[in-house]
Scaffold this motif. Structure first.
Motif, mmCIF file in Angstrom:
data_model
loop_
_atom_site.group_PDB
_atom_site.id
_atom_site.type_symbol
_atom_site.label_atom_id
_atom_site.label_comp_id
_atom_site.label_asym_id
_atom_site.label_seq_id
_atom_site.Cartn_x
_atom_site.Cartn_y
_atom_site.Cartn_z
ATOM 1 N N SER A 1 0.807 -1.223 0.000
ATOM 2 C CA SER A 1 0.000 0.000 0.000
ATOM 3 C C SER A 1 0.842 1.276 0.000
ATOM 4 O O SER A 1 0.316 2.360 0.219
ATOM 5 C CB SER A 1 -0.926 -0.001 1.217
ATOM 6 O OG SER A 1 -0.153 0.013 2.402
ATOM 7 N N GLU A 2 2.143 1.179 -0.253
ATOM 8 C CA GLU A 2 3.010 2.359 -0.259
ATOM 9 C C GLU A 2 2.745 3.245 -1.471
ATOM 10 O O GLU A 2 2.351 2.772 -2.533
ATOM 11 C CB GLU A 2 4.486 1.954 -0.291
ATOM 12 C CG GLU A 2 5.019 1.462 1.019
ATOM 13 C CD GLU A 2 6.491 1.134 0.939
ATOM 14 O OE1 GLU A 2 7.205 1.501 1.877
ATOM 15 O OE2 GLU A 2 6.925 0.514 -0.049
ATOM 16 N N PHE A 3 2.990 4.522 -1.284
ATOM 17 C CA PHE A 3 2.885 5.496 -2.362
ATOM 18 C C PHE A 3 3.887 6.609 -2.100
ATOM 19 O O PHE A 3 4.468 6.703 -1.019
ATOM 20 C CB PHE A 3 1.460 6.058 -2.460
ATOM 21 C CG PHE A 3 0.952 6.634 -1.165
ATOM 22 C CD1 PHE A 3 1.262 7.925 -0.778
ATOM 23 C CD2 PHE A 3 0.178 5.857 -0.313
ATOM 24 C CE1 PHE A 3 0.805 8.446 0.421
ATOM 25 C CE2 PHE A 3 -0.298 6.373 0.885
ATOM 26 C CZ PHE A 3 0.016 7.670 1.250
ATOM 27 N N LEU A 4 4.088 7.462 -3.097
ATOM 28 C CA LEU A 4 4.976 8.611 -2.965
ATOM 29 C C LEU A 4 4.169 9.803 -2.478
ATOM 30 O O LEU A 4 3.147 10.141 -3.065
ATOM 31 C CB LEU A 4 5.625 8.944 -4.311
ATOM 32 C CG LEU A 4 6.636 10.089 -4.298
ATOM 33 C CD1 LEU A 4 7.892 9.686 -3.521
ATOM 34 C CD2 LEU A 4 7.003 10.474 -5.723
ATOM 35 N N ARG A 5 4.613 10.417 -1.391
ATOM 36 C CA ARG A 5 3.963 11.620 -0.871
ATOM 37 C C ARG A 5 4.804 12.823 -1.283
ATOM 38 O O ARG A 5 6.011 12.850 -1.081
ATOM 39 C CB ARG A 5 3.845 11.577 0.649
ATOM 40 C CG ARG A 5 3.214 12.853 1.226
ATOM 41 C CD ARG A 5 2.893 12.748 2.683
ATOM 42 N NE ARG A 5 1.832 11.798 2.942
ATOM 43 C CZ ARG A 5 0.530 12.058 2.796
ATOM 44 N NH1 ARG A 5 0.143 13.227 2.345
ATOM 45 N NH2 ARG A 5 -0.354 11.128 3.087
ATOM 46 N N LEU A 6 4.141 13.834 -1.859
ATOM 47 C CA LEU A 6 4.768 15.097 -2.215
ATOM 48 C C LEU A 6 4.222 16.174 -1.286
ATOM 49 O O LEU A 6 3.008 16.337 -1.187
ATOM 50 C CB LEU A 6 4.462 15.455 -3.677
ATOM 51 C CG LEU A 6 4.774 16.878 -4.128
ATOM 52 C CD1 LEU A 6 6.251 17.224 -3.937
ATOM 53 C CD2 LEU A 6 4.355 17.068 -5.572
ATOM 54 N N GLU A 7 5.132 16.862 -0.598
ATOM 55 C CA GLU A 7 4.748 17.943 0.301
ATOM 56 C C GLU A 7 5.545 19.193 -0.055
ATOM 57 O O GLU A 7 6.655 19.095 -0.574
ATOM 58 C CB GLU A 7 5.035 17.580 1.753
ATOM 59 C CG GLU A 7 4.210 16.418 2.269
ATOM 60 C CD GLU A 7 4.597 16.021 3.676
ATOM 61 O OE1 GLU A 7 3.789 16.271 4.585
ATOM 62 O OE2 GLU A 7 5.705 15.476 3.854
#
Length: 154
Positions: free
Chosen positions: A67-73
């Motif tokens: 369930s991992e994804f890339l988070r952009l902040e």
């Protein structure tokens, strides 16, 4: 006005995040890197969209598990006023927008989305570094030479 935005961006909620230094983010990728754009899908199509390049999608499929994804902040700081922050994450918060293409997901919180809507997320592999990058950000007035910080159009 930019100073008030920076102060609101410093509020960070607690959530499970894979450390940014995870070698899976920076490990070398096999095969040639294509930089053509691949459209992303989202519950709200059109305005506020983040576009994923083919190389971004390919790299995310290689490094994410389950369930991992890339988070952009976007955070206040850097040499131009604001900076991009990438991390692997597994928790989707109520104010997050999910952009998905071919099974690869990039998630952006609503505060950060205001600073990157319409931009492209790319994976670039060079001799000296491999990294996710934000390209063609219509909300950015100018950026630093390394591409990790920017100033906002007012």
């Amino acid at each position: 006005m930019a100073a008030s935005w920076a102060s609101t961006l410093k509020v960070v909620s607690l959530r499970a995040v894979t450390p940014w230094w995870s070698s899976r983010l920076l490990a070398a990728s096999a095969g040639p890197q294509a930089h053509r754009e691949v459209s992303s899908s989202s519950p709200k199509a059109g305005e506020g969209q983040i576009h994923l390049t083919e190389s971004c999608v390919q790299r995310l499929l290689e490094i994410t598990q389950g369930s991992e994804f890339l988070r952009l902040e976007v955070e206040g700081g850097g040499c131009s006023g604001f900076q991009y922050k990438f991390s692997l994450d597994t928790v989707i918060n109520p104010d997050d927008r999910v952009f998905e293409q071919g099974g690869a997901r990039v998630v952006v919180d609503s505060d950060s989305l205001a600073f990157v809507k319409g931009a492209q997320v790319d994976f670039s592999q060079e001799l000296i570094r491999s990294s996710f990058q934000v390209l063609n950000n219509p909300q950015a007035q100018k950026g630093c030479s390394c591409g990790s910080s920017f100033s906002v159009k007012l």
